[in-house]
Design a protein around this motif. Structure first.
Motif, PDB file in Angstrom:
ATOM      1  N   LEU A   7       0.822  -1.205   0.000  1.00  0.00           N
ATOM      2  CA  LEU A   7       0.000   0.000   0.000  1.00  0.00           C
ATOM      3  C   LEU A   7       0.858   1.259   0.000  1.00  0.00           C
ATOM      4  O   LEU A   7       0.487   2.266  -0.621  1.00  0.00           O
ATOM      5  N   ARG A   8       2.007   1.211   0.675  1.00  0.00           N
ATOM      6  CA  ARG A   8       2.904   2.367   0.658  1.00  0.00           C
ATOM      7  C   ARG A   8       3.445   2.623  -0.746  1.00  0.00           C
ATOM      8  O   ARG A   8       3.483   3.766  -1.210  1.00  0.00           O
ATOM      9  N   LYS A   9       3.832   1.545  -1.432  1.00  0.00           N
ATOM     10  CA  LYS A   9       4.316   1.688  -2.799  1.00  0.00           C
ATOM     11  C   LYS A   9       3.217   2.231  -3.711  1.00  0.00           C
ATOM     12  O   LYS A   9       3.484   3.091  -4.572  1.00  0.00           O
ATOM     13  N   ALA A  10       1.996   1.757  -3.527  1.00  0.00           N
ATOM     14  CA  ALA A  10       0.878   2.247  -4.336  1.00  0.00           C
ATOM     15  C   ALA A  10       0.643   3.731  -4.088  1.00  0.00           C
ATOM     16  O   ALA A  10       0.379   4.498  -5.026  1.00  0.00           O
ATOM     17  N   THR A  11       0.752   4.158  -2.825  1.00  0.00           N
ATOM     18  CA  THR A  11       0.572   5.576  -2.503  1.00  0.00           C
ATOM     19  C   THR A  11       1.680   6.424  -3.118  1.00  0.00           C
ATOM     20  O   THR A  11       1.429   7.526  -3.617  1.00  0.00           O
ATOM     21  N   GLU A  12       2.919   5.917  -3.080  1.00  0.00           N
ATOM     22  CA  GLU A  12       4.028   6.638  -3.717  1.00  0.00           C
ATOM     23  C   GLU A  12       3.809   6.766  -5.222  1.00  0.00           C
ATOM     24  O   GLU A  12       4.101   7.813  -5.818  1.00  0.00           O
ATOM     25  N   ASN A  13       3.276   5.716  -5.838  1.00  0.00           N
ATOM     26  CA  ASN A  13       2.990   5.780  -7.279  1.00  0.00           C
ATOM     27  C   ASN A  13       1.903   6.811  -7.580  1.00  0.00           C
ATOM     28  O   ASN A  13       1.936   7.477  -8.623  1.00  0.00           O
ATOM     29  N   ILE A  14       0.938   6.939  -6.678  1.00  0.00           N
ATOM     30  CA  ILE A  14      -0.113   7.943  -6.862  1.00  0.00           C
ATOM     31  C   ILE A  14       0.489   9.347  -6.825  1.00  0.00           C
ATOM     32  O   ILE A  14       0.127  10.228  -7.620  1.00  0.00           O
ATOM     33  N   GLU A  56       3.533  10.218  -7.649  1.00  0.00           N
ATOM     34  CA  GLU A  56       4.260  10.435  -8.899  1.00  0.00           C
ATOM     35  C   GLU A  56       3.296  10.675 -10.057  1.00  0.00           C
ATOM     36  O   GLU A  56       3.552  11.507 -10.941  1.00  0.00           O
ATOM     37  N   ALA A  57       2.179   9.949 -10.078  1.00  0.00           N
ATOM     38  CA  ALA A  57       1.203  10.125 -11.166  1.00  0.00           C
ATOM     39  C   ALA A  57       0.588  11.524 -11.126  1.00  0.00           C
ATOM     40  O   ALA A  57       0.421  12.170 -12.171  1.00  0.00           O
ATOM     41  N   ILE A  58       0.252  12.019  -9.934  1.00  0.00           N
ATOM     42  CA  ILE A  58      -0.329  13.363  -9.817  1.00  0.00           C
ATOM     43  C   ILE A  58       0.719  14.416 -10.152  1.00  0.00           C
ATOM     44  O   ILE A  58       0.412  15.432 -10.802  1.00  0.00           O
ATOM     45  N   ARG A  59       1.958  14.174  -9.738  1.00  0.00           N
ATOM     46  CA  ARG A  59       3.029  15.105 -10.084  1.00  0.00           C
ATOM     47  C   ARG A  59       3.217  15.196 -11.599  1.00  0.00           C
ATOM     48  O   ARG A  59       3.586  16.256 -12.123  1.00  0.00           O
ATOM     49  N   LEU A 103      -5.614   6.307  -8.486  1.00  0.00           N
ATOM     50  CA  LEU A 103      -6.179   5.283  -7.605  1.00  0.00           C
ATOM     51  C   LEU A 103      -6.605   4.053  -8.395  1.00  0.00           C
ATOM     52  O   LEU A 103      -6.397   2.913  -7.957  1.00  0.00           O
ATOM     53  N   ARG A 104      -7.187   4.271  -9.568  1.00  0.00           N
ATOM     54  CA  ARG A 104      -7.638   3.148 -10.393  1.00  0.00           C
ATOM     55  C   ARG A 104      -6.442   2.319 -10.883  1.00  0.00           C
ATOM     56  O   ARG A 104      -6.491   1.089 -10.871  1.00  0.00           O
ATOM     57  N   ARG A 105      -5.388   2.984 -11.297  1.00  0.00           N
ATOM     58  CA  ARG A 105      -4.207   2.258 -11.788  1.00  0.00           C
ATOM     59  C   ARG A 105      -3.512   1.489 -10.675  1.00  0.00           C
ATOM     60  O   ARG A 105      -2.881   0.462 -10.940  1.00  0.00           O
ATOM     61  N   ALA A 106      -3.594   1.981  -9.441  1.00  0.00           N
ATOM     62  CA  ALA A 106      -2.929   1.281  -8.331  1.00  0.00           C
ATOM     63  C   ALA A 106      -3.495  -0.110  -8.142  1.00  0.00           C
ATOM     64  O   ALA A 106      -2.766  -1.053  -7.828  1.00  0.00           O
ATOM     65  N   GLY A 107      -4.804  -0.280  -8.294  1.00  0.00           N
ATOM     66  CA  GLY A 107      -5.420  -1.595  -8.242  1.00  0.00           C
ATOM     67  C   GLY A 107      -5.551  -2.204  -6.864  1.00  0.00           C
ATOM     68  O   GLY A 107      -5.896  -3.383  -6.747  1.00  0.00           O
TER      69      GLY A 107
END
Length: 407
Positions: A305-312, A314-317, A326-330
């Motif tokens: 979940l931490r990795k998914a949040t970090e990816n979010i 980066e995606a917003i940035r 959120l959808r891509r995190a899955g």
């Protein structure tokens, strides 16, 4: 560098006392003059004032504020700042605190405010008691001139998180205590009761039933080699803990937890509800969404979940939307994704995130209530089954002897 005690009058006409560090009295007076303070008294700090200052700084390295203590402090601060100046509010809360470490931490913050620092800057001296996200929201409230409103929102956020944490502890504690008690009862039967009964069959001279021999073997193992079993369990626990400190195995273990039928759902819903509630508060307070996500990331214990949040983040940035990330995190509930998308399109993201948090919290309540109602009879049935097997293993030889005697 020497310390100097001062007593001054600030531009609002209020007396203030504190300490300042300077190479000489002239430099200390210059620092106070730069803050537009009228100096009434300035002298070198005595040993007693140094001791008092050390006690005020105790919170930096001593015991930190617990979540409950931080929640209570925030609620008190939110209420009193509406009717009293900040300095007086902090002094009042510090005097009313019964715990020494709480009084020391708040006194340290009060000292920083008296010296002219902003509240968030004074709290930064207590990083273990005031997390980065907490200080960021306080700083935003000070910058926008709505500190009391921000503190009220922080209080609501902390109180809701405390309520969820209490439910989690309740959901885990009761079945854990029941399971431990059941295991202790079974071990007591196998170690203290079964060997005494088995002694009565030593002189029979008949082959005991298979079930009885199995129970006797387990009883002998527990009675004679309990220390080996205990040592093996301790060593296994230490090795497992060491392995889980490594990022790769911990990531795999956390992913396995999320795939479990009931535990994984509970972890996902808890994380999603907490993140939605935090982001809702930050968006409503006009704080940058990315800052809230970045600060929240370090509080997530599950590595997946931490990795998914970090990816979010980066995606917003990179220019993406929150709902798309959120959808891509899955790994987030579909409801959170849907409500986030609705909030973005309608310009009401804070309201939709708050609704998502409420729904996920209610779903967690229903889920834990159902799980507890099922788990309790399951544990009782398992315990009863094991006890029934032990009793049956004792009764079978007795019934066998009665049949032989009848012949």
């Amino acid at each position: 560098m020497p310390e100097y005690d001062y007593l001054v009058i600030d531009p609002q006409g209020r007396e203030k006392a504190g300490q300042v560090r300077a190479s000489d009295p002239e430099q200390a007076r210059a620092q106070l003059d730069a803050k537009q303070f009228f100096v009434l008294k300035l002298e070198a700090a005595t040993e007693q004032t140094r001791k008092n200052n050390s006690r005020a700084l105790f919170g930096r390295s001593g015991k930190r504020l617990s979540t409950q203590e931080l929640t209570l402090f925030t609620r008190q601060l939110s209420t009193l700042t509406q009717v009293s100046p900040l300095e007086e509010t902090l002094r009042t809360i510090a005097r009313q605190s019964e715990q020494e470490h709480v009084r020391a931490a708040i006194s340290s913050v009060h000292g920083g405010v008296v010296e002219g620092r902003r509240l968030a800057e004074a709290m930064a001296a207590q990083p273990r008691s005031f997390p980065p996200l907490y200080r960021a929201m306080v700083s935003a409230g000070e910058s926008s001139g709505s500190l009391s409103v921000m503190l009220d929102r922080l209080s609501v956020l902390l109180e809701r998180q405390a309520a969820i944490r209490s439910r989690v502890i309740t959901a885990i504690a009761y079945p854990s205590v029941l399971a431990v008690f059941a295991v202790c009862v079974v071990i007591a039967l196998m170690v203290f009761v079964v060997p005494r009964v088995v002694e009565q069959f030593d002189t029979v001279g008949q082959t005991l039933p298979l079930l009885t021999r199995i129970v006797i073997g387990i009883s002998a193992l527990l009675s004679n080699w309990w220390w080996v079993i205990l040592a093996a369990l301790v060593i296994s626990a230490v090795i497992a803990w060491q392995i889980l400190q490594q990022e790769g195995p911990r990531f795999a273990f956390d992913g396995w937890l999320l795939r479990l039928p009931f535990v994984g759902r509970m972890i996902r819903n808890l994380h999603a509800a907490r993140m939605a509630r935090t982001l809702s508060t930050m968006v409503a307070s006009r704080l940058p969404l990315m800052d809230g996500l970045a600060l929240t990331t370090q509080t997530v214990h599950n590595r997946v979940l931490r990795k998914a949040t970090e990816n979010i983040v980066e995606a917003i940035r990179g220019g993406g939307s929150l709902s798309a990330a959120l959808r891509r995190a899955g790994v987030f509930p579909p409801l959170l994704v849907y409500l986030a998308a609705s909030g973005e399109s309608a310009g009401r993201l804070d309201e939709m995130l708050a609704k998502a948090a409420e729904y996920l919290e209610q779903e967690f309540d229903r889920f834990t209530s159902t799980a507890l109602s099922l788990l309790e009879p399951i544990i009782i049935i398992l315990m009863g089954g094991i006890v029934a097997v032990i009793i049956l293993s004792i009764l079978l030889p007795i019934l066998q002897l009665q049949s032989l005697t009848g012949l």
